[in-house]
Design a protein around this motif. Structure first.
Motif, PDB file in Angstrom:
ATOM      1  N   MET A 156       0.839  -1.188   0.000  1.00 49.14           N
ATOM      2  CA  MET A 156       0.000   0.000   0.000  1.00 49.14           C
ATOM      3  C   MET A 156       0.881   1.248   0.000  1.00 49.14           C
ATOM      4  SD  MET A 156      -3.000  -1.548   0.328  1.00 49.14           S
ATOM      5  CE  MET A 156      -4.216  -0.362   0.906  1.00 49.14           C
ATOM      6  N   LEU A 157       0.365   2.333  -0.559  1.00 47.04           N
ATOM      7  CA  LEU A 157       1.015   3.637  -0.419  1.00 47.04           C
ATOM      8  C   LEU A 157       0.646   4.262   0.922  1.00 47.04           C
ATOM      9  CD1 LEU A 157       0.428   5.038  -4.017  1.00 47.04           C
ATOM     10  CD2 LEU A 157       2.523   4.031  -3.096  1.00 47.04           C
ATOM     11  N   ALA A 158      -0.585   4.038   1.350  1.00 45.81           N
ATOM     12  CA  ALA A 158      -1.079   4.482   2.652  1.00 45.81           C
ATOM     13  C   ALA A 158      -2.241   3.588   3.019  1.00 45.81           C
ATOM     14  CB  ALA A 158      -1.505   5.954   2.604  1.00 45.81           C
ATOM     15  N   CYS A 159      -2.466   3.387   4.324  1.00 45.56           N
ATOM     16  CA  CYS A 159      -3.510   2.462   4.739  1.00 45.56           C
ATOM     17  C   CYS A 159      -3.911   2.751   6.176  1.00 45.56           C
ATOM     18  CB  CYS A 159      -3.019   1.019   4.614  1.00 45.56           C
ATOM     19  SG  CYS A 159      -4.313  -0.228   4.885  1.00 45.56           S
ATOM     20  N   ALA A 160      -5.146   2.380   6.517  1.00 47.83           N
ATOM     21  CA  ALA A 160      -5.625   2.457   7.901  1.00 47.83           C
ATOM     22  C   ALA A 160      -6.492   1.238   8.161  1.00 47.83           C
ATOM     23  CB  ALA A 160      -6.424   3.743   8.126  1.00 47.83           C
ATOM     24  N   ILE A 161      -6.331   0.626   9.337  1.00 44.73           N
ATOM     25  CA  ILE A 161      -7.157  -0.506   9.737  1.00 44.73           C
ATOM     26  C   ILE A 161      -7.613  -0.305  11.174  1.00 44.73           C
ATOM     27  CG2 ILE A 161      -6.081  -2.163   8.167  1.00 44.73           C
ATOM     28  CD1 ILE A 161      -4.394  -3.183  10.487  1.00 44.73           C
ATOM     29  N   GLY A 162      -8.703  -0.975  11.535  1.00 42.74           N
ATOM     30  CA  GLY A 162      -9.238  -0.850  12.881  1.00 42.74           C
ATOM     31  C   GLY A 162     -10.569  -0.116  12.893  1.00 42.74           C
ATOM     32  N   ALA A 163     -11.065   0.181  14.101  1.00 38.81           N
ATOM     33  CA  ALA A 163     -12.359   0.830  14.265  1.00 38.81           C
ATOM     34  C   ALA A 163     -12.348   2.237  13.659  1.00 38.81           C
ATOM     35  CB  ALA A 163     -12.714   0.904  15.751  1.00 38.81           C
ATOM     36  N   ARG A 164     -13.411   2.573  12.929  1.00 34.59           N
ATOM     37  CA  ARG A 164     -13.578   3.900  12.317  1.00 34.59           C
ATOM     38  C   ARG A 164     -12.446   4.238  11.342  1.00 34.59           C
ATOM     39  NH1 ARG A 164     -17.182   7.187  15.208  1.00 34.59           N
ATOM     40  NH2 ARG A 164     -16.016   9.055  14.654  1.00 34.59           N
ATOM     41  N   SER A 165     -11.779   3.212  10.813  1.00 34.69           N
ATOM     42  CA  SER A 165     -10.632   3.470   9.946  1.00 34.69           C
ATOM     43  C   SER A 165     -11.028   4.061   8.599  1.00 34.69           C
ATOM     44  CB  SER A 165      -9.840   2.172   9.717  1.00 34.69           C
ATOM     45  OG  SER A 165     -10.650   1.178   9.105  1.00 34.69           O
ATOM     46  N   GLN A 166     -12.300   3.916   8.202  1.00 29.72           N
ATOM     47  CA  GLN A 166     -12.726   4.460   6.924  1.00 29.72           C
ATOM     48  C   GLN A 166     -12.552   5.971   6.879  1.00 29.72           C
ATOM     49  OE1 GLN A 166     -13.537   2.856   4.043  1.00 29.72           O
ATOM     50  NE2 GLN A 166     -13.418   4.937   3.250  1.00 29.72           N
ATOM     51  N   MET A 167     -12.726   6.633   8.026  1.00 19.43           N
ATOM     52  CA  MET A 167     -12.555   8.091   8.065  1.00 19.43           C
ATOM     53  C   MET A 167     -11.096   8.461   7.816  1.00 19.43           C
ATOM     54  SD  MET A 167     -14.996   8.895  11.330  1.00 19.43           S
ATOM     55  CE  MET A 167     -16.699   8.290  11.360  1.00 19.43           C
ATOM     56  N   ALA A 168     -10.174   7.662   8.366  1.00 19.38           N
ATOM     57  CA  ALA A 168      -8.759   7.906   8.112  1.00 19.38           C
ATOM     58  C   ALA A 168      -8.419   7.621   6.653  1.00 19.38           C
ATOM     59  CB  ALA A 168      -7.906   7.041   9.031  1.00 19.38           C
ATOM     60  N   ARG A 169      -9.009   6.559   6.092  1.00 17.59           N
ATOM     61  CA  ARG A 169      -8.765   6.246   4.685  1.00 17.59           C
ATOM     62  C   ARG A 169      -9.232   7.375   3.776  1.00 17.59           C
ATOM     63  NH1 ARG A 169      -8.288   0.656   2.856  1.00 17.59           N
ATOM     64  NH2 ARG A 169      -7.809  -0.712   4.620  1.00 17.59           N
ATOM     65  N   THR A 170     -10.343   8.000   4.127  1.00 17.06           N
ATOM     66  CA  THR A 170     -10.838   9.121   3.323  1.00 17.06           C
ATOM     67  C   THR A 170      -9.830  10.258   3.302  1.00 17.06           C
ATOM     68  OG1 THR A 170     -13.135   8.547   3.838  1.00 17.06           O
ATOM     69  CG2 THR A 170     -12.710  10.792   3.069  1.00 17.06           C
ATOM     70  N   TYR A 171      -9.254  10.570   4.474  1.00 16.14           N
ATOM     71  CA  TYR A 171      -8.222  11.617   4.535  1.00 16.14           C
ATOM     72  C   TYR A 171      -7.013  11.222   3.691  1.00 16.14           C
ATOM     73  CZ  TYR A 171      -4.523  14.623   6.256  1.00 16.14           C
ATOM     74  OH  TYR A 171      -3.475  15.519   6.319  1.00 16.14           O
ATOM     75  N   LEU A 172      -6.590   9.960   3.799  1.00 15.47           N
ATOM     76  CA  LEU A 172      -5.416   9.505   3.053  1.00 15.47           C
ATOM     77  C   LEU A 172      -5.650   9.567   1.548  1.00 15.47           C
ATOM     78  CD1 LEU A 172      -4.476   6.387   5.242  1.00 15.47           C
ATOM     79  CD2 LEU A 172      -3.358   8.626   5.242  1.00 15.47           C
ATOM     80  N   GLU A 173      -6.854   9.210   1.114  1.00 14.97           N
ATOM     81  CA  GLU A 173      -7.165   9.261  -0.315  1.00 14.97           C
ATOM     82  C   GLU A 173      -7.137  10.696  -0.841  1.00 14.97           C
ATOM     83  OE1 GLU A 173     -10.923   7.359  -0.461  1.00 14.97           O
ATOM     84  OE2 GLU A 173     -10.120   5.333  -0.158  1.00 14.97           O
ATOM     85  N   LYS A 174      -7.642  11.627  -0.027  1.00 13.09           N
ATOM     86  CA  LYS A 174      -7.680  13.027  -0.452  1.00 13.09           C
ATOM     87  C   LYS A 174      -6.284  13.629  -0.574  1.00 13.09           C
ATOM     88  CE  LYS A 174     -12.239  14.236   1.414  1.00 13.09           C
ATOM     89  NZ  LYS A 174     -12.975  15.060   2.421  1.00 13.09           N
ATOM     90  N   ASN A 175      -5.352  13.168   0.244  1.00 18.06           N
ATOM     91  CA  ASN A 175      -4.026  13.780   0.300  1.00 18.06           C
ATOM     92  C   ASN A 175      -2.921  12.879  -0.236  1.00 18.06           C
ATOM     93  OD1 ASN A 175      -4.422  16.419   2.105  1.00 18.06           O
ATOM     94  ND2 ASN A 175      -5.695  14.795   2.975  1.00 18.06           N
ATOM     95  N   LEU A 176      -3.283  11.805  -0.921  1.00 18.48           N
ATOM     96  CA  LEU A 176      -2.307  10.812  -1.358  1.00 18.48           C
ATOM     97  C   LEU A 176      -1.187  11.413  -2.206  1.00 18.48           C
ATOM     98  CD1 LEU A 176      -1.515   7.822  -1.449  1.00 18.48           C
ATOM     99  CD2 LEU A 176      -2.987   7.568  -3.457  1.00 18.48           C
ATOM    100  N   ASP A 177      -1.519  12.363  -3.068  1.00 21.55           N
ATOM    101  CA  ASP A 177      -0.524  12.941  -3.971  1.00 21.55           C
ATOM    102  C   ASP A 177       0.550  13.734  -3.229  1.00 21.55           C
ATOM    103  OD1 ASP A 177      -1.932  11.856  -6.066  1.00 21.55           O
ATOM    104  OD2 ASP A 177      -3.035  13.709  -6.527  1.00 21.55           O
ATOM    105  N   LYS A 178       0.281  14.128  -2.001  1.00 19.55           N
ATOM    106  CA  LYS A 178       1.245  14.939  -1.241  1.00 19.55           C
ATOM    107  C   LYS A 178       2.313  14.098  -0.553  1.00 19.55           C
ATOM    108  CE  LYS A 178      -2.402  18.280  -0.064  1.00 19.55           C
ATOM    109  NZ  LYS A 178      -3.131  18.919   1.061  1.00 19.55           N
ATOM    110  N   PHE A 179       2.037  12.813  -0.331  1.00 21.46           N
ATOM    111  CA  PHE A 179       2.899  12.021   0.536  1.00 21.46           C
ATOM    112  C   PHE A 179       4.272  11.750  -0.048  1.00 21.46           C
ATOM    113  CE2 PHE A 179      -1.239   9.927   2.232  1.00 21.46           C
ATOM    114  CZ  PHE A 179      -1.512  11.075   2.966  1.00 21.46           C
ATOM    115  N   ALA A 180       4.357  11.546  -1.350  1.00 19.96           N
ATOM    116  CA  ALA A 180       5.609  11.083  -1.961  1.00 19.96           C
ATOM    117  C   ALA A 180       6.782  12.004  -1.670  1.00 19.96           C
ATOM    118  CB  ALA A 180       5.420  10.923  -3.469  1.00 19.96           C
ATOM    119  N   ASP A 181       6.552  13.303  -1.656  1.00 25.35           N
ATOM    120  CA  ASP A 181       7.641  14.272  -1.483  1.00 25.35           C
ATOM    121  C   ASP A 181       7.788  14.765  -0.053  1.00 25.35           C
ATOM    122  OD1 ASP A 181       8.278  14.223  -4.243  1.00 25.35           O
ATOM    123  OD2 ASP A 181       6.607  15.583  -4.652  1.00 25.35           O
ATOM    124  N   CYS A 182       7.049  14.178   0.883  1.00 26.18           N
ATOM    125  CA  CYS A 182       7.110  14.620   2.283  1.00 26.18           C
ATOM    126  C   CYS A 182       8.379  14.122   2.960  1.00 26.18           C
ATOM    127  CB  CYS A 182       5.900  14.102   3.063  1.00 26.18           C
ATOM    128  SG  CYS A 182       4.348  14.927   2.685  1.00 26.18           S
TER     129      CYS A 182
END
Length: 263
Positions: A156-182
């Protein structure tokens, strides 16, 4: 037919082609406190919320170092995670003793996937009731792998698992393009922001309930590794303060936590 006719063991398929014990193990993962993993070109980061069963107990560990270049985060049954983490440590040690080199992360993920999948082939065994995020750095750079109780592992490029993890996945999907250069610190802050998205209103991230694990390359393009290290307590205070400053400046925040399961 009643569903219970097909959930007494992990080797019998239902008429719909489902293995219910594997699905039950997946439910244990969904009830564990959330963990988030993400990678850039130079670093791999794990961020987790720790739980205590009661006020008198200590917080349970969520992040474990497996070797100097790899670590993992768990969601689900801690006892099952301990079995898998010990197996991974043995494999990494064997690799170093036999070949005098670090275990490639893809090979390590495949080994635990095979071990877990065997439990769905033999009568009298059950799937491991834990999900893992395995992250670290090898000769090909930073990596993040998700492990599921069925034995499925995937990078995975980014991932979240556990309770209420879908909300974290939504944030990760929205900001995925920013992670590579961080860089390291900015990648940690993204992980903390994703973690905050999963919280309920009466909870917040603190130095007591937050763990951060980081591994990476010391300089882009160099072979020198920043070994995997778990940061707890006062070590995470500066990162938490920087995310809190973002919130006061108008950044996105949602406070709270998930349901209960980690032992």
């Amino acid at each position: 037919m009643f569903r219970n006719n097909y959930d007494n063991d992990s080797v019998t398929f239902s008429p719909q082609g489902r293995i219910f014990q594997v699905e039950y193990a997946g439910e244990a993962v969904k009830q564990g406190s959330v963990v988030v993993g993400l990678t850039s070109k130079t670093h791999a980061v794990l961020v987790a919320i720790k739980r205590n069963a009661e006020e008198l107990s200590s917080y349970q560990k969520k992040l474990f170092a497996i070797d100097e270049h790899v670590g993992l985060a768990i969601a689900g049954l801690t006892s099952d995670a301990r079995v898998l983490s010990n197996f991974m440590k043995q494999q990494c040690l064997s690799q170093r003793l036999t070949y005098d080199r670090a275990m490639p992360l893809e090979k390590l993920a495949a080994l635990i996937g095979d071990k877990a999948q065997l439990n769905t082939q033999h009568y009298g065994k059950r799937p491991y009731g834990v999900g893992l995020l395995v992250t670290g750095v090898d000769e090909t750079g930073p990596h993040l792998f998700e492990f599921q109780p069925s034995g499925l592992t995937q990078e995975m490029l980014a991932c979240a698992i556990g309770a209420r993890s879908q909300m974290a996945r939504t944030y990760l999907e929205k900001n995925l393009d920013k992670f590579a250069d961080c860089g390291r610190d900015e990648l940690v802050r993204h992980g903390l922001r994703a973690l905050k998205e999963t919280l309920v209103q009466d909870r917040e991230l603190t130095v007591e309930n937050t763990s951060i694990g980081v591994a990476g390359l010391k300089e882009p393009g160099k072979k020198a590794l920043e070994v995997f290290k778990v940061h707890d307590g006062a070590d995470v205070k500066d990162w938490l303060n920087s995310v809190a400053d973002d919130a006061e400046a108008g950044g996105e925040t949602t406070e709270g936590e998930g349901m209960q399961v980690d032992e």
